[in-house]
Design a protein around this motif. Structure first.
Motif, PDB file in Angstrom:
ATOM      1  N   LEU A  38       0.831  -1.211   0.000  1.00 26.22           N
ATOM      2  CA  LEU A  38       0.000   0.000   0.000  1.00 26.22           C
ATOM      3  C   LEU A  38       0.863   1.258   0.000  1.00 26.22           C
ATOM      4  O   LEU A  38       0.560   2.233  -0.703  1.00 26.22           O
ATOM      5  CB  LEU A  38      -0.931   0.005   1.211  1.00 26.22           C
ATOM      6  CG  LEU A  38      -2.066  -1.024   1.201  1.00 26.22           C
ATOM      7  CD1 LEU A  38      -2.800  -1.021   2.538  1.00 26.22           C
ATOM      8  CD2 LEU A  38      -3.046  -0.748   0.059  1.00 26.22           C
ATOM      9  N   ILE A  93       2.349   1.712  -3.535  1.00 26.42           N
ATOM     10  CA  ILE A  93       1.336   2.193  -4.479  1.00 26.42           C
ATOM     11  C   ILE A  93       1.095   3.685  -4.264  1.00 26.42           C
ATOM     12  O   ILE A  93       1.040   4.478  -5.215  1.00 26.42           O
ATOM     13  CB  ILE A  93       0.027   1.399  -4.315  1.00 26.42           C
ATOM     14  CG1 ILE A  93       0.224  -0.060  -4.742  1.00 26.42           C
ATOM     15  CG2 ILE A  93      -1.112   2.045  -5.125  1.00 26.42           C
ATOM     16  CD1 ILE A  93      -0.910  -0.979  -4.324  1.00 26.42           C
ATOM     17  N   LYS A  94       0.959   4.082  -3.025  1.00 30.57           N
ATOM     18  CA  LYS A  94       0.734   5.492  -2.688  1.00 30.57           C
ATOM     19  C   LYS A  94       1.893   6.350  -3.172  1.00 30.57           C
ATOM     20  O   LYS A  94       1.693   7.431  -3.746  1.00 30.57           O
ATOM     21  CB  LYS A  94       0.567   5.637  -1.178  1.00 30.57           C
ATOM     22  CG  LYS A  94       0.285   7.055  -0.703  1.00 30.57           C
ATOM     23  CD  LYS A  94       0.103   7.090   0.814  1.00 30.57           C
ATOM     24  CE  LYS A  94      -0.155   8.523   1.291  1.00 30.57           C
ATOM     25  NZ  LYS A  94      -0.319   8.558   2.778  1.00 30.57           N
ATOM     26  N   VAL A 133       1.776   6.928  -7.018  1.00 26.43           N
ATOM     27  CA  VAL A 133       0.763   7.917  -7.411  1.00 26.43           C
ATOM     28  C   VAL A 133       1.224   9.327  -7.049  1.00 26.43           C
ATOM     29  O   VAL A 133       1.072  10.270  -7.834  1.00 26.43           O
ATOM     30  CB  VAL A 133      -0.587   7.580  -6.745  1.00 26.43           C
ATOM     31  CG1 VAL A 133      -1.608   8.680  -7.028  1.00 26.43           C
ATOM     32  CG2 VAL A 133      -1.116   6.235  -7.251  1.00 26.43           C
ATOM     33  N   LEU A 170      -3.113   5.664 -11.219  1.00 21.35           N
ATOM     34  CA  LEU A 170      -3.738   4.456 -10.710  1.00 21.35           C
ATOM     35  C   LEU A 170      -4.860   4.054 -11.664  1.00 21.35           C
ATOM     36  O   LEU A 170      -5.912   4.694 -11.707  1.00 21.35           O
ATOM     37  CB  LEU A 170      -4.287   4.682  -9.303  1.00 21.35           C
ATOM     38  CG  LEU A 170      -4.974   3.479  -8.636  1.00 21.35           C
ATOM     39  CD1 LEU A 170      -4.007   2.314  -8.471  1.00 21.35           C
ATOM     40  CD2 LEU A 170      -5.562   3.880  -7.285  1.00 21.35           C
ATOM     41  N   GLY A 217      -5.437  -0.952  -5.971  1.00 23.19           N
ATOM     42  CA  GLY A 217      -4.732  -0.079  -5.047  1.00 23.19           C
ATOM     43  C   GLY A 217      -5.322  -0.002  -3.658  1.00 23.19           C
ATOM     44  O   GLY A 217      -4.893   0.823  -2.850  1.00 23.19           O
ATOM     45  N   GLU A 218      -6.301  -0.840  -3.343  1.00 25.01           N
ATOM     46  CA  GLU A 218      -6.956  -0.780  -2.037  1.00 25.01           C
ATOM     47  C   GLU A 218      -6.852  -2.136  -1.326  1.00 25.01           C
ATOM     48  O   GLU A 218      -6.637  -3.174  -1.957  1.00 25.01           O
ATOM     49  CB  GLU A 218      -8.437  -0.418  -2.198  1.00 25.01           C
ATOM     50  CG  GLU A 218      -8.688   0.928  -2.868  1.00 25.01           C
ATOM     51  CD  GLU A 218      -8.304   2.103  -1.993  1.00 25.01           C
ATOM     52  OE1 GLU A 218      -8.228   1.910  -0.753  1.00 25.01           O
ATOM     53  OE2 GLU A 218      -8.077   3.204  -2.537  1.00 25.01           O
ATOM     54  N   THR A 234      -3.590  -4.497  -8.836  1.00 25.49           N
ATOM     55  CA  THR A 234      -3.353  -3.078  -9.075  1.00 25.49           C
ATOM     56  C   THR A 234      -2.539  -2.846 -10.334  1.00 25.49           C
ATOM     57  O   THR A 234      -1.478  -3.461 -10.527  1.00 25.49           O
ATOM     58  CB  THR A 234      -2.606  -2.463  -7.870  1.00 25.49           C
ATOM     59  OG1 THR A 234      -3.396  -2.653  -6.687  1.00 25.49           O
ATOM     60  CG2 THR A 234      -2.346  -0.984  -8.075  1.00 25.49           C
ATOM     61  N   LEU A 251      -0.744   0.307 -12.438  1.00 26.28           N
ATOM     62  CA  LEU A 251      -0.280   1.694 -12.434  1.00 26.28           C
ATOM     63  C   LEU A 251       0.303   2.016 -13.793  1.00 26.28           C
ATOM     64  O   LEU A 251       0.984   1.182 -14.394  1.00 26.28           O
ATOM     65  CB  LEU A 251       0.786   1.897 -11.350  1.00 26.28           C
ATOM     66  CG  LEU A 251       0.331   1.694  -9.897  1.00 26.28           C
ATOM     67  CD1 LEU A 251       1.530   1.417  -9.000  1.00 26.28           C
ATOM     68  CD2 LEU A 251      -0.433   2.918  -9.407  1.00 26.28           C
ATOM     69  N   VAL A 299       0.837  -6.072  -8.020  1.00 24.87           N
ATOM     70  CA  VAL A 299       1.006  -4.704  -8.519  1.00 24.87           C
ATOM     71  C   VAL A 299       1.867  -4.744  -9.771  1.00 24.87           C
ATOM     72  O   VAL A 299       2.936  -5.361  -9.785  1.00 24.87           O
ATOM     73  CB  VAL A 299       1.676  -3.797  -7.462  1.00 24.87           C
ATOM     74  CG1 VAL A 299       1.810  -2.373  -7.996  1.00 24.87           C
ATOM     75  CG2 VAL A 299       0.904  -3.809  -6.154  1.00 24.87           C
TER      76      VAL A 299
END
Length: 477
Positions: A336, A339-340, A343, A349, A353-354, A363, A365, A383
């Motif tokens: 997480l 991913i954050k 972005v 995104l 992503g959650e 996920t 990207l 991911v």
């Protein structure tokens, strides 16, 4: 069904402590696992040395027959092994069944290669004064092999170390991942039933760094074979001294999709979803970085997202489940955060992503900067990034801009382009018109850069578990 209770009880009787084995999907306790002492590992090495004398006395036909028999036993207990994999790793059952099939295949290859390990004759008369001699080489087993295995393929990656070791006449001690020891222990019982000499294959459970150090330091361990992170691999390599060593480490597999394959974009996108999200992306050759020619990028991303969004999250025991819980909460939180970060640094995104219960939504990207964690490090989760490139040359440069070098894939109909990638990609294995998440169990398998040292793949692993001896006979003496 293969009962492992006695094996675990034997380890527990000599241990002063235990740790809780946790189901990754439910986060519930499975059972207590012995935290073996360093003294237990030392005793196992002594037993392994004794077992080695029995192993090297067996003929290649006898060793091959034992490996063939263990294939039959695993096949007879296929569902039992698969359920064990699912229980301890959270791997969806259909992928666990596939792992059992691959394990059988791995041991079959070992059985075949056990009968084929041959040296060569050497013409000494090619050298001055070398005439009058017959010369040849033979291969001999080295002794006790110490193996340290990861959680993501708790049966087949054990087989990739055990099979070659036993095929050449060594004994082997496996220190399985703390999170997934049950499959390796179950395999011990299968080999007992197959007639393997006592203690030729042992499993010691518990703390990896501590128990691994015992194997590294012990003079009677001839080789260390490790699958895991580059950081630990580099530490092991700095400590092994003159022991043989094989390291199968991390990766962030790259894939290029050229505009010449525009008529196959949908098919390629479907393959890429399998490559990126099988077993929640917790695969060292998981497709992590996808570079798509700008002319077909939008079409690719449309199909890629559509297939990704259709993946089913659920109980790993359900045959319809595609993705499930991540191995632990620490990994979940790291993913997480990465991913954050991507972005925040300008990446888009596309989907996911959650959190998804104890997992992460698959996920995607897009247009991710190369210095973010999801681009330059190993994600080891569901991911994937999809970046646009203007040319094949740009894709090649981006793919090689990595500290890793295990597998890479290229989809192209342009033959000269395919050869360029094949020769210029800085990886151990190049897959043309295949995703990089591809491994056949008999192929050579080894990484460049921070991805590893030495080779696996049954025949190739066997060559790294033997000594070559040169013999000359002077028949004119």
């Amino acid at each position: 069904m293969i009962d492992i209770a006695n094996n675990i009880q034997t380890l527990a009787e000599q241990s002063s402590d235990t740790y809780d084995l946790i189901n990754p999907h439910t986060r519930q306790k499975i059972r207590a696992i012995p935290e073996c002492t360093s003294e237990q590992m030392e005793k196992a090495i002594v037993k392994g040395k004794t077992a080695f004398q029995k192993m090297k006395a067996l003929t290649s036909e006898e060793r091959s027959s034992i490996l063939e028999k263990v294939c039959e036993i695993i096949a007879e207990n296929k569902e039992d092994f698969a359920k064990t994999i699912t229980l301890e790793s959270g791997k969806p059952i259909r992928f666990a069944l596939g792992e059992v099939d691959r394990t059988i295949q791995t041991f079959k290859f070992a059985a075949i290669e056990a009968r084929k390990l041959e040296g060569e004759s050497i013409r000494l008369d090619a050298a001055t004064n070398g005439g009058g001699r017959d010369a040849y080489t033979i291969y001999q087993p080295i002794g006790v092999v110490g193996a340290i295995t990861p959680f993501n393929f708790p049966l087949n990656l054990v087989a990739h170390k055990v099979g070659p070791a036993l095929a050449v006449g060594n004994s082997i001690i496996v220190k399985p991942a703390e999170k997934t020891p049950l499959s390796a222990i179950k395999l011990v019982e299968a080999f007992k039933q197959a007639g393997l000499p006592d203690d030729a294959y042992q499993v010691i459970t518990g703390d990896g760094p501590r128990l691994g150090k015992v194997m590294i330091d012990h003079p009677d361990v001839a080789k260390i074979t490790f699958t895991g992170s580059p950081e630990v691999g580099k530490l092991i390599k700095s400590q092994v001294g003159l022991k043989k060593i094989t390291l199968e480490l991390g990766n962030n597999s790259a894939l290029y999709v050229d505009n010449s394959v525009r008529d196959k974009i949908k098919d390629i996108a479907e393959k890429a979803v399998v490559g990126a999200f099988s077993y929640n992306g917790q695969v060292c050759i998981s497709t992590q970085r996808i570079y798509v020619h700008e002319e077909v990028k939008d079409e690719f991303l449309t199909h890629f997202k559509q297939v990704t969004d259709a993946l089913v999250y659920g109980d790993p025991n359900d045959p319809n489940t595609d993705v499930s819980g991540i191995i632990d909460e620490k990994s979940q939180n790291r993913l997480l955060d990465w991913i954050k970060e991507a972005v925040q640094e300008g990446g888009e995104l596309v989907t996911g992503g959650e959190l998804q219960e104890n997992g992460i939504q698959p996920t995607i990207l897009a247009n991710v900067p190369k210095d973010t964690n999801v681009s330059c490090n190993e994600v080891f989760g569901p991911v994937v990034i999809v970046n646009s490139v203007r040319s094949a040359d740009e894709a090649l440069a981006e793919m090689n801009d990595s500290i890793y070098g295990l597998n890479a894939g290229v989809f192209t109909y342009h033959l000269p382009q395919a050869f360029t990638f094949a020769h210029e990609l800085e990886v151990g294995q190049v897959l043309i018109n295949d995703i990089p998440t591809l491994r056949f169990d008999h192929m050579p398998y080894g990484g460049l850069k921070s991805s590893g040292y030495g080779y696996e793949g049954i025949k190739y692993a066997m060559r790294e578990m033997v000594h070559m001896k040169f013999i000359s006979m002077n028949y004119n003496f």
